[in-house]
Design an enzyme around this catalytic site. Structure first.
Site, short mmCIF file in Angstrom:
data_model
loop_
_atom_site.label_atom_id
_atom_site.label_comp_id
_atom_site.label_asym_id
_atom_site.label_seq_id
_atom_site.Cartn_x
_atom_site.Cartn_y
_atom_site.Cartn_z
N ASN A 182 1.17 -1.38 -0.04
CA ASN A 182 -0.01 -0.15 -0.11
C ASN A 182 1.18 1.18 0.09
O ASN A 182 1.60 1.43 1.11
CB ASN A 182 -0.99 -0.12 1.19
CG ASN A 182 -1.77 1.13 1.37
OD1 ASN A 182 -1.71 1.80 0.38
ND2 ASN A 182 -2.40 1.31 2.49
N LYS A 227 0.06 4.18 -0.16
CA LYS A 227 -0.29 5.61 0.48
C LYS A 227 -0.25 6.78 -0.47
O LYS A 227 -0.19 6.58 -1.48
CB LYS A 227 0.19 5.65 1.81
CG LYS A 227 -0.06 4.42 2.61
CD LYS A 227 0.19 4.58 4.26
CE LYS A 227 -0.26 3.24 4.90
NZ LYS A 227 0.05 3.26 6.39
N HIS A 261 -9.34 0.96 4.89
CA HIS A 261 -8.17 1.17 5.70
C HIS A 261 -8.36 2.28 6.89
O HIS A 261 -9.06 3.12 6.79
CB HIS A 261 -7.06 1.94 4.75
CG HIS A 261 -5.62 1.84 5.28
ND1 HIS A 261 -5.29 2.51 6.32
CD2 HIS A 261 -4.57 0.96 5.20
CE1 HIS A 261 -4.00 2.42 6.61
NE2 HIS A 261 -3.58 1.43 6.03
N GLU A 292 -6.84 4.49 7.89
CA GLU A 292 -6.67 5.96 7.66
C GLU A 292 -7.76 6.71 6.88
O GLU A 292 -8.30 7.71 7.14
CB GLU A 292 -5.31 6.21 6.72
CG GLU A 292 -4.12 5.82 7.44
CD GLU A 292 -2.84 5.49 6.83
OE1 GLU A 292 -2.89 5.34 5.50
OE2 GLU A 292 -2.06 4.90 7.52
N GLU A 316 -5.51 -5.00 10.19
CA GLU A 316 -4.15 -4.10 10.62
C GLU A 316 -4.44 -3.40 11.79
O GLU A 316 -5.28 -2.39 11.98
CB GLU A 316 -4.28 -2.98 9.42
CG GLU A 316 -3.86 -3.63 8.06
CD GLU A 316 -3.41 -2.67 7.15
OE1 GLU A 316 -2.30 -2.89 6.64
OE2 GLU A 316 -3.90 -1.52 6.95
N SER A 318 3.45 -2.32 10.57
CA SER A 318 5.10 -2.53 10.52
C SER A 318 5.62 -3.75 10.29
O SER A 318 6.42 -4.56 10.91
CB SER A 318 5.33 -2.23 12.08
OG SER A 318 5.12 -0.60 12.29
P1 13P Z 1 3.29 0.04 7.82
O1 13P Z 1 3.71 -0.75 7.12
O2 13P Z 1 3.78 1.55 7.20
O3 13P Z 1 3.29 0.06 9.13
O4 13P Z 1 1.82 0.46 7.20
C1 13P Z 1 1.00 -0.69 7.19
C2 13P Z 1 -0.25 -0.08 6.48
O5 13P Z 1 -1.14 0.74 6.91
C3 13P Z 1 -0.48 -1.02 5.11
O6 13P Z 1 -1.94 -0.74 4.60
#
Ligand code: 13P
Length: 259
Positions: free
Chosen positions: A10, A12, A99, A101, A171, A216
């Site tokens: 992802n 982002k 997600h 976010e 997640e 992570s």
């Molecule tokens: P990180 O791997 O940067 O923690 O992000 C995970 C994530 O939100 C994938 O959608």
């Protein structure tokens, strides 16, 4: 039987089209040199505007490209939005939905996400529906209740012919971008519960679905987390933005898949 994995990046809000082309080219090269078995699939999800460049860069490599979101309507006066059929027609196979976010910063609810999941499925996209608890919810021991509600409400009235038509990503919000991943045991505990909830909601097909871990996930913890029986891959943020670290996670999945 070989284990099946989906390793998904992802991206982002990272990469302009030229940057996406460079990163996707590097990922496709590393992916090809690993020669993954067919049971290990790789997916990258750039920002909408960089999808085309990424698709061109990975053409012929077997790396799939997906989007990070979509609207639930097929067209209309929704300035700034992208419809599921547009995502599909652009060459994407998958779409990330729900997600944390999107839930946190854009107010997306389970009800809205249910509309998005149904719309994406009807266009033949594979939704990667994300669930996960906040730190407070974990501390209050509400993790399984929160995740169950996200699944029950988000997957309401869905009937799946094939388990491969829908993917779930667990997640934990506290693990995203913090460097503090869930332990393999914590991930396995929630993944096993999710598999039970999916069976309850969708019947036998629910038990077969891929459940990805995200938060992570890095080369140094991938082996341990991906080895757990109910973990079928990863949804990766930071480590997916470097071809080396993303490829190292694909390599970990390949090793377990053929062992
Ligand atoms: P990180 O791997 O940067 O923690 O992000 C995970 C994530 O939100 C994938 O959608």
């Amino acid at each position: 039987m070989a284990r099946t994995y989906l390793i998904a990046g992802n991206w982002k809000m990272h990469t302009t089209p030229p940057e996406a082309r460079t990163l996707a080219t590097a990922i496709a090269e590393k992916h090809n040199s690993l020669k993954p078995p067919s049971s290990v699939q790789t997916l990258i999800c750039p920002p909408y505007i960089s999808i085309h460049a990424a698709l061109e860069a990975v053409a012929g490599s077997g790396v799939h490209v997906g989007a990070q979101d979509c609207h639930f309507e097929p067209k209309g006066a929704f300035t700034g939005e992208i419809a599921p059929n547009m995502v599909k027609a652009s060459g994407c196979s998958h779409v990330i939905l729900g997600h944390s976010e999107r839930r946190q910063y854009f107010g997306e609810t389970n009800g809205l996400l249910n509309k998005k999941v149904r719309a994406a499925l009807s266009e033949g996209l594979i939704p990667i529906y994300c669930v996960g608890e906040t730190l407070t919810e974990r501390q209050e021991e509400w993790t399984l209740a929160v995740v169950r509600t996200q699944l029950v409400d988000g997957l309401k009235d869905i009937s799946l012919q094939n388990a491969s038509n829908l993917v779930i990503a667990y997640e934990p919000v506290w693990a995203i971008g913090t460097g503090l991943a869930a332990t393999a045991e914590q991930a396995q505990e929630v993944h096993a519960a999710i598999r039970g909830f999916l069976t309850e909601i969708l019947g036998a097909v629910g038990a077969e679905m891929l459940i990805l871990y995200g938060g992570s996930l890095k080369p140094d913890n991938a082996d341990e987390i991906l080895s757990k029986p109910d973990v079928n891959g990863g949804l990766i943020g930071g480590a997916a933005l470097q071809a080396d670290s993303f490829a190292a996670i694909i390599a970990a999945a390949c090793k377990i898949a053929v062992s």
